[in-house]
Motif scaffolding. Structure first.
Motif, PDB file in Angstrom:
ATOM      1  N   LYS A 172       7.852   1.528 -13.617  1.00 44.64           N
ATOM      2  CA  LYS A 172       6.898   0.427 -13.777  1.00 44.64           C
ATOM      3  C   LYS A 172       6.206   0.173 -12.452  1.00 44.64           C
ATOM      4  O   LYS A 172       6.657   0.578 -11.384  1.00 44.64           O
ATOM      5  CB  LYS A 172       7.606  -0.841 -14.254  1.00 44.64           C
ATOM      6  CG  LYS A 172       8.537  -1.453 -13.229  1.00 44.64           C
ATOM      7  CD  LYS A 172       8.958  -2.840 -13.661  1.00 44.64           C
ATOM      8  CE  LYS A 172       9.661  -3.567 -12.518  1.00 44.64           C
ATOM      9  NZ  LYS A 172       9.934  -4.955 -12.820  1.00 44.64           N
ATOM     10  N   GLU A 173       5.091  -0.527 -12.548  1.00 51.82           N
ATOM     11  CA  GLU A 173       4.343  -0.887 -11.351  1.00 51.82           C
ATOM     12  C   GLU A 173       5.133  -1.935 -10.562  1.00 51.82           C
ATOM     13  O   GLU A 173       5.821  -2.770 -11.130  1.00 51.82           O
ATOM     14  CB  GLU A 173       2.980  -1.458 -11.741  1.00 51.82           C
ATOM     15  CG  GLU A 173       2.005  -0.424 -12.285  1.00 51.82           C
ATOM     16  CD  GLU A 173       1.532   0.539 -11.210  1.00 51.82           C
ATOM     17  OE1 GLU A 173       1.273   0.106 -10.075  1.00 51.82           O
ATOM     18  OE2 GLU A 173       1.446   1.740 -11.514  1.00 51.82           O
ATOM     19  N   ILE A 174       5.025  -1.855  -9.256  1.00 46.90           N
ATOM     20  CA  ILE A 174       5.618  -2.878  -8.400  1.00 46.90           C
ATOM     21  C   ILE A 174       4.463  -3.593  -7.717  1.00 46.90           C
ATOM     22  O   ILE A 174       3.704  -2.993  -6.958  1.00 46.90           O
ATOM     23  CB  ILE A 174       6.558  -2.250  -7.358  1.00 46.90           C
ATOM     24  CG1 ILE A 174       7.716  -1.536  -8.059  1.00 46.90           C
ATOM     25  CG2 ILE A 174       7.099  -3.318  -6.414  1.00 46.90           C
ATOM     26  CD1 ILE A 174       8.669  -0.826  -7.118  1.00 46.90           C
ATOM     27  N   SER A 175       4.307  -4.867  -8.028  1.00 47.56           N
ATOM     28  CA  SER A 175       3.162  -5.626  -7.514  1.00 47.56           C
ATOM     29  C   SER A 175       3.415  -6.111  -6.086  1.00 47.56           C
ATOM     30  O   SER A 175       4.551  -6.089  -5.595  1.00 47.56           O
ATOM     31  CB  SER A 175       2.882  -6.831  -8.413  1.00 47.56           C
ATOM     32  OG  SER A 175       3.940  -7.781  -8.299  1.00 47.56           O
ATOM     33  N   ALA A 207       0.833  -1.211   0.000  1.00 48.13           N
ATOM     34  CA  ALA A 207       0.000   0.000   0.000  1.00 48.13           C
ATOM     35  C   ALA A 207       0.863   1.255   0.000  1.00 48.13           C
ATOM     36  O   ALA A 207       0.606   2.215  -0.737  1.00 48.13           O
ATOM     37  CB  ALA A 207      -0.921  -0.004   1.217  1.00 48.13           C
ATOM     38  N   VAL A 208       1.903   1.243   0.827  1.00 49.97           N
ATOM     39  CA  VAL A 208       2.817   2.394   0.901  1.00 49.97           C
ATOM     40  C   VAL A 208       3.519   2.604  -0.438  1.00 49.97           C
ATOM     41  O   VAL A 208       3.650   3.731  -0.927  1.00 49.97           O
ATOM     42  CB  VAL A 208       3.845   2.180   2.033  1.00 49.97           C
ATOM     43  CG1 VAL A 208       5.002   3.165   1.926  1.00 49.97           C
ATOM     44  CG2 VAL A 208       3.165   2.317   3.395  1.00 49.97           C
ATOM     45  N   THR A 209       3.955   1.505  -1.050  1.00 52.58           N
ATOM     46  CA  THR A 209       4.663   1.589  -2.333  1.00 52.58           C
ATOM     47  C   THR A 209       3.790   2.205  -3.414  1.00 52.58           C
ATOM     48  O   THR A 209       4.246   3.047  -4.196  1.00 52.58           O
ATOM     49  CB  THR A 209       5.125   0.180  -2.774  1.00 52.58           C
ATOM     50  OG1 THR A 209       6.031  -0.337  -1.802  1.00 52.58           O
ATOM     51  CG2 THR A 209       5.811   0.224  -4.125  1.00 52.58           C
ATOM     52  N   LYS A 210       2.519   1.808  -3.463  1.00 47.48           N
ATOM     53  CA  LYS A 210       1.611   2.348  -4.486  1.00 47.48           C
ATOM     54  C   LYS A 210       1.459   3.859  -4.359  1.00 47.48           C
ATOM     55  O   LYS A 210       1.440   4.584  -5.357  1.00 47.48           O
ATOM     56  CB  LYS A 210       0.236   1.674  -4.376  1.00 47.48           C
ATOM     57  CG  LYS A 210       0.220   0.268  -4.934  1.00 47.48           C
ATOM     58  CD  LYS A 210      -1.150  -0.382  -4.766  1.00 47.48           C
ATOM     59  CE  LYS A 210      -1.133  -1.807  -5.286  1.00 47.48           C
ATOM     60  NZ  LYS A 210      -2.418  -2.495  -5.037  1.00 47.48           N
ATOM     61  N   ILE A 211       1.352   4.345  -3.123  1.00 46.56           N
ATOM     62  CA  ILE A 211       1.218   5.789  -2.909  1.00 46.56           C
ATOM     63  C   ILE A 211       2.485   6.505  -3.330  1.00 46.56           C
ATOM     64  O   ILE A 211       2.447   7.538  -4.002  1.00 46.56           O
ATOM     65  CB  ILE A 211       0.902   6.083  -1.430  1.00 46.56           C
ATOM     66  CG1 ILE A 211      -0.483   5.563  -1.069  1.00 46.56           C
ATOM     67  CG2 ILE A 211       0.974   7.580  -1.145  1.00 46.56           C
ATOM     68  CD1 ILE A 211      -0.831   5.710   0.390  1.00 46.56           C
ATOM     69  N   ILE A 212       3.625   5.968  -2.945  1.00 41.92           N
ATOM     70  CA  ILE A 212       4.907   6.604  -3.268  1.00 41.92           C
ATOM     71  C   ILE A 212       5.108   6.695  -4.778  1.00 41.92           C
ATOM     72  O   ILE A 212       5.547   7.721  -5.293  1.00 41.92           O
ATOM     73  CB  ILE A 212       6.063   5.831  -2.616  1.00 41.92           C
ATOM     74  CG1 ILE A 212       6.017   6.013  -1.099  1.00 41.92           C
ATOM     75  CG2 ILE A 212       7.413   6.293  -3.157  1.00 41.92           C
ATOM     76  CD1 ILE A 212       6.987   5.140  -0.331  1.00 41.92           C
ATOM     77  N   LEU A 213       4.759   5.622  -5.489  1.00 41.60           N
ATOM     78  CA  LEU A 213       4.976   5.600  -6.934  1.00 41.60           C
ATOM     79  C   LEU A 213       4.083   6.587  -7.687  1.00 41.60           C
ATOM     80  O   LEU A 213       4.383   6.967  -8.809  1.00 41.60           O
ATOM     81  CB  LEU A 213       4.764   4.189  -7.483  1.00 41.60           C
ATOM     82  CG  LEU A 213       5.845   3.170  -7.102  1.00 41.60           C
ATOM     83  CD1 LEU A 213       5.490   1.795  -7.638  1.00 41.60           C
ATOM     84  CD2 LEU A 213       7.211   3.605  -7.611  1.00 41.60           C
ATOM     85  N   LYS A 214       2.995   7.014  -7.053  1.00 43.73           N
ATOM     86  CA  LYS A 214       2.124   8.006  -7.692  1.00 43.73           C
ATOM     87  C   LYS A 214       2.738   9.402  -7.676  1.00 43.73           C
ATOM     88  O   LYS A 214       2.367  10.266  -8.473  1.00 43.73           O
ATOM     89  CB  LYS A 214       0.756   8.046  -6.986  1.00 43.73           C
ATOM     90  CG  LYS A 214      -0.114   6.839  -7.278  1.00 43.73           C
ATOM     91  CD  LYS A 214      -1.427   6.934  -6.509  1.00 43.73           C
ATOM     92  CE  LYS A 214      -2.281   5.689  -6.723  1.00 43.73           C
ATOM     93  NZ  LYS A 214      -3.508   5.722  -5.889  1.00 43.73           N
ATOM     94  N   ASP A 215       3.661   9.635  -6.734  1.00 43.95           N
ATOM     95  CA  ASP A 215       4.300  10.954  -6.646  1.00 43.95           C
ATOM     96  C   ASP A 215       5.722  10.797  -6.121  1.00 43.95           C
ATOM     97  O   ASP A 215       6.053  11.200  -5.007  1.00 43.95           O
ATOM     98  CB  ASP A 215       3.489  11.879  -5.726  1.00 43.95           C
ATOM     99  CG  ASP A 215       3.842  13.355  -5.934  1.00 43.95           C
ATOM    100  OD1 ASP A 215       4.909  13.636  -6.529  1.00 43.95           O
ATOM    101  OD2 ASP A 215       3.064  14.215  -5.505  1.00 43.95           O
TER     102      ASP A 215
END
Length: 201
Positions: A179-182, A96-104
């Motif tokens: 790229k996305e990190i799953s 969850a943290v990674t997804k937020i970070i990758l957005k900005d």
């Protein structure tokens, strides 16, 4: 009564100021940055800037809160799950943290290095620290729970959390690949890290 449109306009102005300030802080550092530079970068006059913020330190604190608050809020529901192992909850939280970070990435690259630049900001103004402390405290708590159940190696939870943080910092910010990190990527990386840590002992 303020209309919804007015509220949206105010929020957009405030967001432009924060984006402009972020660029100024990244280029000049907090100490050398000025309100004039922030106003120019945001494309507003100083009167507009001072309508929203009293000082560059106040703008800085708003940027920090903007970044740390959603990281905490996004893991809140995850850590309250009762039918999952501490290992799985920890991976879910990292995901969850990674997804937020990758957005900005630009914002979070600044956030994770900014504490070195904090000078003369009163503790009661550093609201973001409560989110930061609760985020790290929750992750550390999951590691401790996992150790108690032999899901993680027996070690110092604080040191392990810092090592994992350093590892993910490198993956998120040092690589040029966008790229996305799953969740599976994170779990594989985490398990590899734990295996390597065990082998070194």
């Amino acid at each position: 009564m303020i209309s919804n449109r007015k509220k949206e306009e105010r929020e957009l102005r405030r967001e432009r100021i924060l984006q402009g300030a972020l660029a100024v802080f990244q280029n000049n550092g907090l100490e050398a940055a000025t309100m004039d530079q922030i106003a120019n970068e945001a494309g507003f006059g100083k009167a507009t800037l001072y309508y929203y913020f009293n000082s560059k330190e106040e703008v800085f604190c708003a940027i920090m809160e903007k970044g740390w608050k959603p990281l905490w809020e996004d893991i809140e529901e995850i850590i309250h799950e009762e039918d999952h192992s501490a290992h799985d909850l920890f991976i879910d939280a990292l995901s969850a943290v990674t997804k937020i970070i990758l957005k900005d990435k630009n914002l979070y690259r600044f956030l994770f290095t900014a504490p070195k630049a904090i000078v003369n900001i009163p503790e009661n103004s550093q609201v973001w620290r409560s989110y930061q402390d609760r985020l790290y405290g929750s992750l550390r708590g999951l590691l401790e729970e996992g150790m108690a159940k032999s899901e993680f190696p027996q070690t110092d939870a604080e040191l392990l959390l810092r090592a994992i943080g350093g590892l993910f910092h490198g993956i998120l910010f040092l690589g040029s690949e966008e790229k996305e990190i799953s969740r599976e990527d994170i779990e594989n990386l985490f398990n590899q890290f734990l295996t390597t840590s065990k082998e070194k002992k």
